[in-house]
Enzyme design. Structure first.
Site, short mmCIF file in Angstrom:
data_model
loop_
_atom_site.label_atom_id
_atom_site.label_comp_id
_atom_site.label_asym_id
_atom_site.label_seq_id
_atom_site.Cartn_x
_atom_site.Cartn_y
_atom_site.Cartn_z
N LYS A 100 40.05 16.67 75.06
CA LYS A 100 41.45 16.55 74.65
C LYS A 100 41.84 15.09 74.45
O LYS A 100 42.52 14.74 73.48
CB LYS A 100 42.38 17.17 75.72
N GLN B 90 44.06 19.85 81.77
CA GLN B 90 43.30 21.01 82.21
C GLN B 90 42.98 21.93 81.01
O GLN B 90 42.94 21.45 79.89
CB GLN B 90 44.03 21.79 83.33
P1 GDP Z 1 39.39 15.97 78.42
O1 GDP Z 1 39.63 16.11 79.89
O2 GDP Z 1 39.58 17.25 77.70
O3 GDP Z 1 40.15 14.83 77.81
O4 GDP Z 1 37.84 15.61 78.27
P2 GDP Z 1 37.05 14.49 79.10
O5 GDP Z 1 37.43 13.17 78.56
O6 GDP Z 1 37.18 14.73 80.56
O7 GDP Z 1 35.56 14.88 78.74
C1 GDP Z 1 35.08 14.86 77.44
C2 GDP Z 1 33.93 13.84 77.37
O8 GDP Z 1 33.21 14.02 76.16
C3 GDP Z 1 34.40 12.40 77.33
O9 GDP Z 1 33.45 11.61 77.99
C4 GDP Z 1 34.44 12.06 75.84
O10 GDP Z 1 34.24 10.67 75.59
C5 GDP Z 1 33.28 12.87 75.34
N1 GDP Z 1 33.42 13.39 73.96
C6 GDP Z 1 34.54 13.83 73.33
N2 GDP Z 1 34.22 14.34 72.12
C7 GDP Z 1 32.87 14.23 72.00
C8 GDP Z 1 31.95 14.63 71.00
O11 GDP Z 1 32.29 15.19 69.98
N3 GDP Z 1 30.62 14.37 71.23
C9 GDP Z 1 30.19 13.78 72.37
N4 GDP Z 1 28.90 13.58 72.53
N5 GDP Z 1 31.05 13.39 73.35
C10 GDP Z 1 32.36 13.63 73.17
P1 IMO Z 2 41.27 17.66 82.35
O1 IMO Z 2 42.68 17.37 81.90
C1 IMO Z 2 38.51 20.10 84.64
C2 IMO Z 2 40.06 21.98 88.29
C3 IMO Z 2 39.45 21.52 89.59
C4 IMO Z 2 39.54 22.80 90.40
C5 IMO Z 2 40.87 23.39 89.94
C6 IMO Z 2 42.03 23.11 90.87
O2 IMO Z 2 40.42 16.47 82.50
O3 IMO Z 2 40.68 18.73 81.49
P2 IMO Z 2 43.51 20.94 91.31
O4 IMO Z 2 43.12 19.58 91.81
O5 IMO Z 2 44.15 20.93 89.97
O6 IMO Z 2 44.31 21.73 92.31
O7 IMO Z 2 42.09 21.73 91.17
O8 IMO Z 2 41.14 22.84 88.67
N1 IMO Z 2 40.62 20.91 87.42
C7 IMO Z 2 40.02 20.45 86.32
N2 IMO Z 2 38.81 20.74 85.78
N3 IMO Z 2 39.32 19.23 84.02
C8 IMO Z 2 40.55 18.96 84.52
O9 IMO Z 2 41.45 18.22 83.86
C9 IMO Z 2 40.93 19.54 85.76
N4 IMO Z 2 42.04 19.47 86.52
C10 IMO Z 2 41.83 20.32 87.54
O10 IMO Z 2 38.13 21.07 89.42
O11 IMO Z 2 38.53 23.67 90.00
#
Ligand code: GDP
Ligand code: IMO
Ligand code: MG
Length: 430
Positions: free
Chosen positions: A16, A224
Site C-alpha cells: 500500500k 492493515q
Molecule cells: P504495506 O504495509 O502494504 O505498505 O506494505 P509493506 O511496505 O509493509 O510491504 C511491502 C514491501 O514490498 C515493501 O518492502 C515494498 O518496498 C516492497 N514492494 C512493493 N511493491 C513491490 C513490487 O512490486 N515488487 C517488489 N519486489 N517489492 C515491492
Molecule cells: P500494514 O499497514 C500486517 C496484524 C498483526 C496481528 C494482528 C493484530 O503494514 O499492512 P495489532 O497490533 O493490530 O493488534 O495486531 O494484525 N497486523 C498487521 N499485519 N500488516 C499490518 O499493517 C498489520 N497491522 C497489524 O501482525 O496479526
C-alpha cells in the site's frame, strides 16, 4: 472531484505504501483513517528508503497535505519520533501541511503494556499482535473513556480523564504483573507532548469537506488489510479497527458518497504476519522462496511473514466488501523464477466444497485449498513500465486473477520503486 481510497485486500503488507506514495503525486491531500503505528509502510524513492508507521505515506512529498483522521489511534511519542526522523532527513513536517483530527484517541504507555502482558499470558492462544497497544486503545475509545488529541489543550480535562482511565486499567491489569501507573508523571509527559503537537490538532472533518468543495483530490490511505478487519477478518486473529473502505468515511468525517473510487492493493501471492488461519500457506521450499525473493519480513516487528499462493476467493470477497473499483497487483516480479504457479480457486473441508472464504474461524482453520496450476514465465519482469513488455504467461496469470476476483487490474507493480510500475488505467477515474 476525485477522491480515492486505497486499501489492502489480503492480510496487510500488500504494498500500500508504495502505491500511495506513487499516487499521491495526483492528490492534494493524503489521509490516514484507521489503525495506528501497527502499520509498516516501506517507500523507496531512488536510493532513499522511508519506513512509515503513523504518518500517511504521502507525507514525503512536501507539497502535499498529510492528515491523521479520528479513526486512527495515535501514540503521540511515536508520532514525534517519526516527525523527527523525517525532519533529520530534510523533510519538514509543519502545521500548514500536517493535521491531526481533534477527536483522535491516544495510545498511552499502559495500552502497550496491557497488549504485551495479555499476549504473554495467552501463550499458544495469542493473536500475534504488534504489541503497540492498538487493541487496548480502541477498547478505551468504544468504552467512552479515551483521552483524545483535543483534550491535550485542556489540562483539567487530561487530569480528569486520566483518573477515570487509570481506575479502569488498574482492574484490567490486576494479576498480570504490571507496574503501577504513575498518574502524575504521565500527566506531566502528556503536557510536554501536547505542547509539541497541539499546533497540528485541527477540525479535520471541516477542512477536508472544504477541500472537497474546492474540488481538491483526496487520497485515503488504509492500513492493515481486509482480512484483518475487526468484523470481516479472521476473528479473533484480526486488528481492532475496521480496515475496509467504509472506514474511510467514519475515520475522517468525509461522507461516503463524496468518495468515488477504491483501489484494492493485492500481492501476486499471499502473506500474513501473526497467528490465525491462512489456507494457502506454504511451509515448503516454495514458501521459503517467496519469503526470500519477496523479502517478506515485517516492517514493524521484524517477524517473518508467512507466505503462500494467491487466494482468489479471499480477494474476490475483499473486492465486494470494499467496493473495489480496480486492483493494483504488486510483487509480480517475485514470481519470476517459478516453473509452476498455483492459484487457489476454492476450498474443501473433507468432501464439502466452499467457493467463498467462510467467516467462521473454526471453519477457515480447516480449509484445504483447491488449486489451479499455470506455467511460470521464467523471465524477469523486474522494473517493467509497459504492459506490452510483460511476458505472455505473466499476462495470462494477471488475466486469471482479474477473472477470479471479478475486478480489473489498473496498476501492476514490478519492483519497490516509484517508476517500477505499469499504469494501465488511472485509478482515480471510474
Ligand atoms: P504495506 O504495509 O502494504 O505498505 O506494505 P509493506 O511496505 O509493509 O510491504 C511491502 C514491501 O514490498 C515493501 O518492502 C515494498 O518496498 C516492497 N514492494 C512493493 N511493491 C513491490 C513490487 O512490486 N515488487 C517488489 N519486489 N517489492 C515491492
Ligand atoms: P500494514 O499497514 C500486517 C496484524 C498483526 C496481528 C494482528 C493484530 O503494514 O499492512 P495489532 O497490533 O493490530 O493488534 O495486531 O494484525 N497486523 C498487521 N499485519 N500488516 C499490518 O499493517 C498489520 N497491522 C497489524 O501482525 O496479526
Ligand atoms: Mg506493512
Amino acid at each position: 472531484m476525485s477522491n480515492l481510497i486505497v486499501i489492502g485486500t489480503q492480510w496487510g503488507d500488500e504494498g500500500k505504501g508504495k502505491i500511495v506514495d506513487l499516487l499521491s503525486s495526483k492528490a492534494d491531500t493524503i489521509v490516514r483513517f484507521q489503525g495506528g503505528h501497527n502499520a509498516g509502510h516501506t517507500l523507496v524513492v531512488g536510493d532513499q528508503v522511508f519506513k512509515l508507521s503513523l504518518l500517511p505515506s504521502g507525507v514525503i512529498r512536501e507539497d502535499k497535505i498529510a492528515v491523521i483522521g479520528n479513526g486512527v489511534v495515535l501514540d503521540p511519542w511515536k508520532l514525534l519520533e517519526e516527525i523527527e526522523q523525517l525532519n533529520s532527513r530534510g523533510i519538514k513536517i509543519c502545521s500548514d501541511r500536517f493535521l491531526i483530527s481533534e477527536n483522535t484517541p491516544l495510545i498511552l504507555p499502559f495500552h502497550k503494556d496491557l497488549d504485551l502482558l495479555r499476549e504473554q499470558k495467552a501463550g499458544k492462544e495469542k493473536i500475534g499482535t504488534t504489541g503497540r497497544g492498538i487493541g487496548p486503545a480502541y477498547e478505551d475509545k468504544v468504552g467512552r473513556r479515551a483521552l483524545r488529541t483535543g483534550d491535550l489543550k485542556d489540562p483539567n480535562q487530561v487530569k480528569r480523564k486520566l483518573n477515570i482511565i487509570k481506575d479502569h486499567h488498574d482492574i484490567l491489569r490486576a494479576g498480570l504483573g504490571a507496574t503501577d501507573i504513575d498518574e502524575e508523571q504521565l500527566f506531566d509527559e502528556l503536557m510536554m507532548v501536547g505542547k509539541k503537537i497541539n499546533t497540528f490538532i485541527k477540525p479535520v472533518w471541516k477542512i477536508l469537506n472544504e477541500q472537497i468543495k474546492k474540488n481538491k483530490n483526496i487520497l485515503f490511505e488504509g492500513a492493515q488489510g481486509s482480512m484483518l478487519d475487526i468484523d470481516f477478518g479472521t476473528y479473533p486473529f484480526v486488528t481492532s479497527s475496521s480496515t475496509i473502505a467504509a472506514a474511510a468515511a467514519i475515520g475522517s468525517g468525509v461522507a461516503h458518497n463524496k468518495i468515488n473510487t477504491v483501489l484494492g492493493i493485492t500481492k501476486a501471492y499471499t502473506t500474513r504476519v501473526g497467528e490465525g488461519p491462512m489456507p494457502t500457506e506454504l511451509t515448503d521450499s516454495i514458501g521459503r522462496y517467496l519469503s526470500e525473493e519477496g523479502n517478506e519480513k515485517g516492517t514493524v516487528t521484524g517477524r517473518d511473514r508467512r507466505c503462500g499462493w494467491f487466494d482468489a476467493p479471499l480477494v474476490r470477497r475483499s473486492c465486494l466488501l470494499n467496493g473495489v473499483t480496480s486492483l493494483a497487483l504488486t510483487k509480480i516480479d517475485v514470481l519470476d523464477k517459478l516453473e509452476k504457479i498455483k492459484i487457489c480457486v476454492g476450498y474443501r473441508i473433507e468432501k464439502e466444497e466452499y467457493t467463498d472464504f467462510p467467516v467462521s474461524t473454526s471453519l477457515s482453520n480447516k480449509l484445504s485449498p483447491i488449486y489451479e496450476e499455470i506455467d511460470g514465465w521464467n523471465t524477469s519482469t523486474v522494473g517493467l513500465e509497459k504492459i506490452d513488455q510483460m511476458p505472455i504467461k505473466a499476462r495470462a496469470y494477471i488475466q486469471r486473477i482479474e477473472e477470479l476476483s471479478e475486478t480489473k487490474v489498473s496498476i501492476i507493480s514490478t519492483g519497490p520503486e516509484r517508476n517500477q510500475t505499469i499504469l494501465i488505467n488511472d485509478p482515480f477515474q471510474l
